[in-house]
Design a protein around this motif. Structure first.
Motif, PDB file in Angstrom:
ATOM      1  N   CYS A   1     -91.342  15.473  43.179  1.00 21.14           N
ATOM      2  CA  CYS A   1     -92.519  16.076  43.795  1.00 21.14           C
ATOM      3  C   CYS A   1     -92.355  17.577  44.003  1.00 21.14           C
ATOM      4  CB  CYS A   1     -92.837  15.385  45.116  1.00 21.14           C
ATOM      5  SG  CYS A   1     -91.628  15.674  46.427  1.00 21.14           S
ATOM      6  N   ARG A   2     -93.465  18.202  44.345  1.00 23.44           N
ATOM      7  CA  ARG A   2     -93.474  19.619  44.708  1.00 23.44           C
ATOM      8  C   ARG A   2     -92.907  19.778  46.116  1.00 23.44           C
ATOM      9  NH1 ARG A   2     -98.644  20.787  45.782  1.00 23.44           N
ATOM     10  NH2 ARG A   2     -99.220  18.609  45.736  1.00 23.44           N
ATOM     11  N   GLU A   3     -92.355  20.938  46.390  1.00 21.52           N
ATOM     12  CA  GLU A   3     -91.786  21.222  47.709  1.00 21.52           C
ATOM     13  C   GLU A   3     -92.816  21.021  48.820  1.00 21.52           C
ATOM     14  OE1 GLU A   3     -88.528  22.151  48.516  1.00 21.52           O
ATOM     15  OE2 GLU A   3     -88.059  21.711  46.414  1.00 21.52           O
ATOM     16  N   ALA A   4     -94.060  21.351  48.538  1.00 18.96           N
ATOM     17  CA  ALA A   4     -95.110  21.303  49.556  1.00 18.96           C
ATOM     18  C   ALA A   4     -95.395  19.904  50.091  1.00 18.96           C
ATOM     19  CB  ALA A   4     -96.401  21.901  48.995  1.00 18.96           C
ATOM     20  N   VAL A   5     -95.019  18.866  49.360  1.00 18.27           N
ATOM     21  CA  VAL A   5     -95.359  17.503  49.793  1.00 18.27           C
ATOM     22  C   VAL A   5     -94.133  16.669  50.171  1.00 18.27           C
ATOM     23  CG1 VAL A   5     -97.583  17.420  48.594  1.00 18.27           C
ATOM     24  CG2 VAL A   5     -95.507  16.714  47.388  1.00 18.27           C
ATOM     25  N   ILE A   6     -92.979  17.288  50.280  1.00 15.70           N
ATOM     26  CA  ILE A   6     -91.773  16.559  50.675  1.00 15.70           C
ATOM     27  C   ILE A   6     -91.970  15.849  52.008  1.00 15.70           C
ATOM     28  CG2 ILE A   6     -89.375  16.833  51.447  1.00 15.70           C
ATOM     29  CD1 ILE A   6     -89.099  19.016  49.249  1.00 15.70           C
TER      30      ILE A   6
ATOM     31  N   TYR B   1     -83.460  19.563  31.806  1.00 14.56           N
ATOM     32  CA  TYR B   1     -82.802  19.327  33.086  1.00 14.56           C
ATOM     33  C   TYR B   1     -83.730  19.893  34.148  1.00 14.56           C
ATOM     34  CZ  TYR B   1     -78.590  18.197  30.501  1.00 14.56           C
ATOM     35  OH  TYR B   1     -77.678  17.608  29.658  1.00 14.56           O
ATOM     36  N   ASP B   2     -84.059  19.085  35.147  1.00  9.88           N
ATOM     37  CA  ASP B   2     -85.001  19.495  36.185  1.00  9.88           C
ATOM     38  C   ASP B   2     -84.307  19.513  37.540  1.00  9.88           C
ATOM     39  OD1 ASP B   2     -87.848  19.934  37.157  1.00  9.88           O
ATOM     40  OD2 ASP B   2     -87.262  18.160  38.303  1.00  9.88           O
ATOM     41  N   GLU B   3     -84.503  20.588  38.277  1.00  2.98           N
ATOM     42  CA  GLU B   3     -83.864  20.758  39.581  1.00  2.98           C
ATOM     43  C   GLU B   3     -84.814  20.478  40.752  1.00  2.98           C
ATOM     44  OE1 GLU B   3     -80.637  21.300  39.755  1.00  2.98           O
ATOM     45  OE2 GLU B   3     -80.471  21.544  37.581  1.00  2.98           O
ATOM     46  N   GLY B   4     -86.032  20.038  40.497  1.00  2.00           N
ATOM     47  CA  GLY B   4     -87.014  19.826  41.560  1.00  2.00           C
ATOM     48  C   GLY B   4     -86.613  18.735  42.542  1.00  2.00           C
ATOM     49  N   ALA B   5     -87.420  18.598  43.576  1.00  2.00           N
ATOM     50  CA  ALA B   5     -87.164  17.614  44.634  1.00  2.00           C
ATOM     51  C   ALA B   5     -87.253  16.190  44.099  1.00  2.00           C
ATOM     52  CB  ALA B   5     -88.163  17.805  45.762  1.00  2.00           C
ATOM     53  N   LYS B   6     -86.284  15.375  44.476  1.00  2.00           N
ATOM     54  CA  LYS B   6     -86.250  13.954  44.123  1.00  2.00           C
ATOM     55  C   LYS B   6     -86.378  13.150  45.407  1.00  2.00           C
ATOM     56  CE  LYS B   6     -84.904  15.515  40.095  1.00  2.00           C
ATOM     57  NZ  LYS B   6     -84.981  16.940  40.251  1.00  2.00           N
ATOM     58  N   MET B   7     -87.206  12.114  45.395  1.00  2.00           N
ATOM     59  CA  MET B   7     -87.441  11.288  46.574  1.00  2.00           C
ATOM     60  C   MET B   7     -87.081   9.839  46.224  1.00  2.00           C
ATOM     61  SD  MET B   7     -88.569  13.763  48.498  1.00  2.00           S
ATOM     62  CE  MET B   7     -88.954  12.870  49.979  1.00  2.00           C
ATOM     63  N   VAL B   8     -86.307   9.216  47.113  1.00  2.00           N
ATOM     64  CA  VAL B   8     -85.817   7.858  46.878  1.00  2.00           C
ATOM     65  C   VAL B   8     -86.129   6.981  48.093  1.00  2.00           C
ATOM     66  CG1 VAL B   8     -83.755   6.450  46.466  1.00  2.00           C
ATOM     67  CG2 VAL B   8     -83.962   8.716  45.396  1.00  2.00           C
ATOM     68  N   MET B   9     -86.639   5.782  47.833  1.00  2.00           N
ATOM     69  CA  MET B   9     -86.894   4.789  48.882  1.00  2.00           C
ATOM     70  C   MET B   9     -86.093   3.531  48.550  1.00  2.00           C
ATOM     71  SD  MET B   9     -90.391   2.697  49.808  1.00  2.00           S
ATOM     72  CE  MET B   9     -91.297   4.022  50.581  1.00  2.00           C
ATOM     73  N   PRO B  10     -85.287   3.048  49.488  1.00  2.00           N
ATOM     74  CA  PRO B  10     -84.556   1.811  49.218  1.00  2.00           C
ATOM     75  C   PRO B  10     -85.504   0.610  49.149  1.00  2.00           C
ATOM     76  CG  PRO B  10     -84.252   2.474  51.503  1.00  2.00           C
ATOM     77  CD  PRO B  10     -85.048   3.559  50.834  1.00  2.00           C
ATOM     78  N   ILE B  11     -85.260  -0.237  48.173  1.00  2.00           N
ATOM     79  CA  ILE B  11     -86.057  -1.460  48.041  1.00  2.00           C
ATOM     80  C   ILE B  11     -85.117  -2.659  48.066  1.00  2.00           C
ATOM     81  CG2 ILE B  11     -87.749  -2.761  46.673  1.00  2.00           C
ATOM     82  CD1 ILE B  11     -88.892  -0.130  47.777  1.00  2.00           C
ATOM     83  N   GLY B  12     -84.371  -2.887  47.001  1.00  4.13           N
ATOM     84  CA  GLY B  12     -83.472  -4.038  46.927  1.00  4.13           C
ATOM     85  C   GLY B  12     -82.038  -3.730  47.312  1.00  4.13           C
ATOM     86  N   LYS B  13     -81.704  -2.454  47.412  1.00  3.08           N
ATOM     87  CA  LYS B  13     -80.366  -2.024  47.798  1.00  3.08           C
ATOM     88  C   LYS B  13     -80.475  -1.019  48.934  1.00  3.08           C
ATOM     89  CE  LYS B  13     -77.917  -2.699  43.449  1.00  3.08           C
ATOM     90  NZ  LYS B  13     -77.104  -2.062  42.391  1.00  3.08           N
ATOM     91  N   PRO B  14     -79.465  -0.929  49.779  1.00  5.58           N
ATOM     92  CA  PRO B  14     -79.502   0.066  50.862  1.00  5.58           C
ATOM     93  C   PRO B  14     -79.382   1.485  50.294  1.00  5.58           C
ATOM     94  CG  PRO B  14     -77.394  -1.081  50.853  1.00  5.58           C
ATOM     95  CD  PRO B  14     -78.255  -1.755  49.822  1.00  5.58           C
TER      96      PRO B  14
END
Length: 155
Positions: free
Chosen positions: A93-98, A125-138
């Motif tokens: 995502c964009r920084e503005a919506v983190i 290679y992309d350096e942008g923000a990455k967002m992760v939500m746990p689902i089946g693993k912690p």
């Protein structure tokens, strides 16, 4: 929801990899929020990880900042747990919506992604923000230091 990107969304229903599934919320017989998602095996560092990649997230402009997006992601999490066994939900995502994604249950990571960029028609290679939500693993099982190889386009 994205008037500045009207030229993209008037021709396509997705930007990168196409969504295998779509989830939307309705109110008074109109769509008020939407996202697309697809299951994919990726590599994070040396770890094989099963994710659902998320894209085309939108909430009707009249209903933004009212918890609709948070509700949309709660429905996604429930759907994934019940129907699509994955380790994590993932998006860029964009920084503005983190902050929006953090309120919805995602954790920010500053990791490099290797993927095929649809606009450039090249692997990047992309350096942008990455967002992760746990689902089946912690969340602790997400390799926070490894290169994220999406093995295809982002969503």
């Amino acid at each position: 929801a994205f008037p500045q990107y009207e030229n993209i969304w008037s021709r396509h229903t997705f930007w990168g990899g196409p969504a295998e599934y779509r989830l939307w919320l309705e109110q008074d017989k109109r769509i008020i929020a939407h996202l697309g998602f697809a299951k994919r095996d990726i590599k994070v560092g040396n770890d094989e990880v099963v994710i659902t990649g998320i894209g085309a997230v939108a909430t009707h402009p009249d209903l933004q900042e009212r918890g609709v997006g948070k509700h949309l992601f709660a429905e996604l999490r429930k759907t994934l747990l019940e129907q699509f066994p994955v380790d994590f939900a993932f998006l860029e995502c964009r920084e503005a919506v983190i902050g929006f994604y953090e309120k919805a249950g995602f954790t920010l990571y500053r990791q490099t992604t290797y993927c095929f960029h649809p606009g450039k028609q090249a692997w990047i290679y992309d350096e942008g923000a990455k967002m992760v939500m746990p689902i089946g693993k912690p969340l602790e099982m997400w390799n926070a230091n490894g290169l994220i190889d999406l093995r295809g386009m982002p969503w």
